[in-house]
Design a protein around this motif. Structure first.
Motif, PDB file in Angstrom:
ATOM      1  N   GLN A  93       1.401   2.907   8.770  1.00 36.04           N
ATOM      2  CA  GLN A  93       0.013   2.483   8.935  1.00 36.04           C
ATOM      3  C   GLN A  93      -0.858   3.648   9.394  1.00 36.04           C
ATOM      4  OE1 GLN A  93       0.815  -0.683  11.681  1.00 36.04           O
ATOM      5  NE2 GLN A  93       0.983  -2.236  10.073  1.00 36.04           N
ATOM      6  N   ARG A  96      -1.822   6.103   6.594  1.00 35.22           N
ATOM      7  CA  ARG A  96      -2.955   5.643   5.780  1.00 35.22           C
ATOM      8  C   ARG A  96      -4.276   5.830   6.510  1.00 35.22           C
ATOM      9  NH1 ARG A  96      -1.757   0.002   3.063  1.00 35.22           N
ATOM     10  NH2 ARG A  96      -3.754  -0.287   4.020  1.00 35.22           N
ATOM     11  N   LYS A  99      -5.337   9.709   6.601  1.00 34.45           N
ATOM     12  CA  LYS A  99      -5.109  10.431   5.343  1.00 34.45           C
ATOM     13  C   LYS A  99      -6.140  11.519   5.065  1.00 34.45           C
ATOM     14  CE  LYS A  99      -7.134   6.648   2.736  1.00 34.45           C
ATOM     15  NZ  LYS A  99      -6.756   5.462   1.994  1.00 34.45           N
ATOM     16  N   LEU A 119      10.679   2.907   0.972  1.00 34.90           N
ATOM     17  CA  LEU A 119      10.519   1.891  -0.066  1.00 34.90           C
ATOM     18  C   LEU A 119      11.745   0.977  -0.141  1.00 34.90           C
ATOM     19  CD1 LEU A 119       8.982   4.132  -2.877  1.00 34.90           C
ATOM     20  CD2 LEU A 119       7.768   2.506  -1.410  1.00 34.90           C
ATOM     21  N   ARG A 127       8.900  -1.970   4.036  1.00 36.16           N
ATOM     22  CA  ARG A 127       8.890  -1.735   2.578  1.00 36.16           C
ATOM     23  C   ARG A 127       7.510  -2.008   1.995  1.00 36.16           C
ATOM     24  NH1 ARG A 127      13.677  -4.776   2.786  1.00 36.16           N
ATOM     25  NH2 ARG A 127      12.630  -6.548   1.821  1.00 36.16           N
ATOM     26  N   LYS A 128       6.916  -3.118   2.388  1.00 38.18           N
ATOM     27  CA  LYS A 128       5.594  -3.483   1.872  1.00 38.18           C
ATOM     28  C   LYS A 128       4.555  -2.417   2.231  1.00 38.18           C
ATOM     29  CE  LYS A 128       2.140  -7.124   1.942  1.00 38.18           C
ATOM     30  NZ  LYS A 128       1.727  -8.401   2.495  1.00 38.18           N
ATOM     31  N   GLU A 129       4.572  -1.962   3.470  1.00 40.37           N
ATOM     32  CA  GLU A 129       3.614  -0.936   3.903  1.00 40.37           C
ATOM     33  C   GLU A 129       3.893   0.394   3.198  1.00 40.37           C
ATOM     34  OE1 GLU A 129       0.257   0.434   5.708  1.00 40.37           O
ATOM     35  OE2 GLU A 129       0.994  -1.610   5.719  1.00 40.37           O
ATOM     36  N   PHE A 131       5.074   0.800   0.173  1.00 36.54           N
ATOM     37  CA  PHE A 131       4.504   0.705  -1.170  1.00 36.54           C
ATOM     38  C   PHE A 131       2.982   0.866  -1.144  1.00 36.54           C
ATOM     39  CE2 PHE A 131       8.589  -1.058  -2.561  1.00 36.54           C
ATOM     40  CZ  PHE A 131       8.727  -0.422  -3.783  1.00 36.54           C
ATOM     41  N   SER A 132       2.339   0.309  -0.130  1.00 35.57           N
ATOM     42  CA  SER A 132       0.886   0.469  -0.005  1.00 35.57           C
ATOM     43  C   SER A 132       0.507   1.926   0.220  1.00 35.57           C
ATOM     44  CB  SER A 132       0.351  -0.371   1.153  1.00 35.57           C
ATOM     45  OG  SER A 132       0.519  -1.730   0.901  1.00 35.57           O
ATOM     46  N   VAL A 133       1.273   2.610   1.068  1.00 38.44           N
ATOM     47  CA  VAL A 133       1.008   4.025   1.344  1.00 38.44           C
ATOM     48  C   VAL A 133       1.198   4.849   0.077  1.00 38.44           C
ATOM     49  CG1 VAL A 133       1.828   6.052   2.615  1.00 38.44           C
ATOM     50  CG2 VAL A 133       1.537   3.883   3.799  1.00 38.44           C
ATOM     51  N   ASP A 135       1.049   3.844  -3.029  1.00 36.31           N
ATOM     52  CA  ASP A 135      -0.033   3.518  -3.964  1.00 36.31           C
ATOM     53  C   ASP A 135      -1.324   4.241  -3.587  1.00 36.31           C
ATOM     54  OD1 ASP A 135       1.647   1.870  -5.405  1.00 36.31           O
ATOM     55  OD2 ASP A 135       0.912   0.010  -4.506  1.00 36.31           O
ATOM     56  N   ASP A 136      -1.684   4.216  -2.309  1.00 37.23           N
ATOM     57  CA  ASP A 136      -2.910   4.880  -1.849  1.00 37.23           C
ATOM     58  C   ASP A 136      -2.875   6.377  -2.114  1.00 37.23           C
ATOM     59  OD1 ASP A 136      -3.928   2.504  -0.955  1.00 37.23           O
ATOM     60  OD2 ASP A 136      -3.920   3.044   1.174  1.00 37.23           O
TER      61      ASP A 136
END
Length: 168
Positions: A93, A96, A99, A119, A127-129, A131-133, A135-136
């Protein structure tokens, strides 16, 4: 001296109290504070390790560029290896949220390789976070790649040579 106290509660209170002083600290004091924080990242108290990661995130705007490069990314990547899942989640978190302090090269060469093992973390929230990182940061790198397309080739090659060391 509160950061080195034998009482975990006092170390935690010292960390929380220092948050209100960040903006008043001089660059040498901020660098010294970062060294204490690095030690707190290996504290036996799990909540203190999580709070230390959050503190690094809050401290980032007050650090000089040099101190930020030396301390911020290494601290966040160190937290990704913590056995306590909330600490890994907090690190992701934080990445992100800070960044804007990472260069494009750091994102491609240091951040993404550190994040991708998460991942497949054993904890679903991590894992969910992760993937978000990813992706960002991939989106940011795609934008940079598009921007680089508009530059003449020799300029792009010259920029890459400045950023990347020559092969050995």
């Amino acid at each position: 001296s509160g950061f080195s106290d034998s009482s975990a509660a006092l170390r935690d209170l010292t960390l929380k109290a220092t948050a209100s002083l960040m903006e008043f600290l001089t660059p040498p004091n901020l660098e010294k504070l970062c060294r204490y924080l690095v030690r707190l990242q290996s504290d036996p108290e799990t909540s203190l390790r999580v709070n230390t990661v959050i503190f690094f995130r809050k401290l980032a705007p007050y650090l000089s560029e040099t101190t930020r490069q030396k301390m911020l990314l290494p601290a966040l990547t160190r937290a990704l290896k913590d056995p306590f899942a909330p600490c890994r989640l907090s690190s992701l978190q934080s990445m992100r949220l800070v960044k804007e302090y990472f260069s494009m090269t750091d994102i491609a060469v240091k951040v993404l390789p550190a994040v991708t093992p998460q991942l497949l973390d054993s904890t679903a929230a991590v894992r969910k976070e992760a993937f978000s990182v990813v992706d960002d940061f991939l989106f940011i790198l795609k934008q940079e790649s598009e921007r680089m397309k508009s530059l003449p080739e020799p300029v792009v090659e010259q920029q890459q040579q400045q950023v990347m060391p020559p092969p050995t």
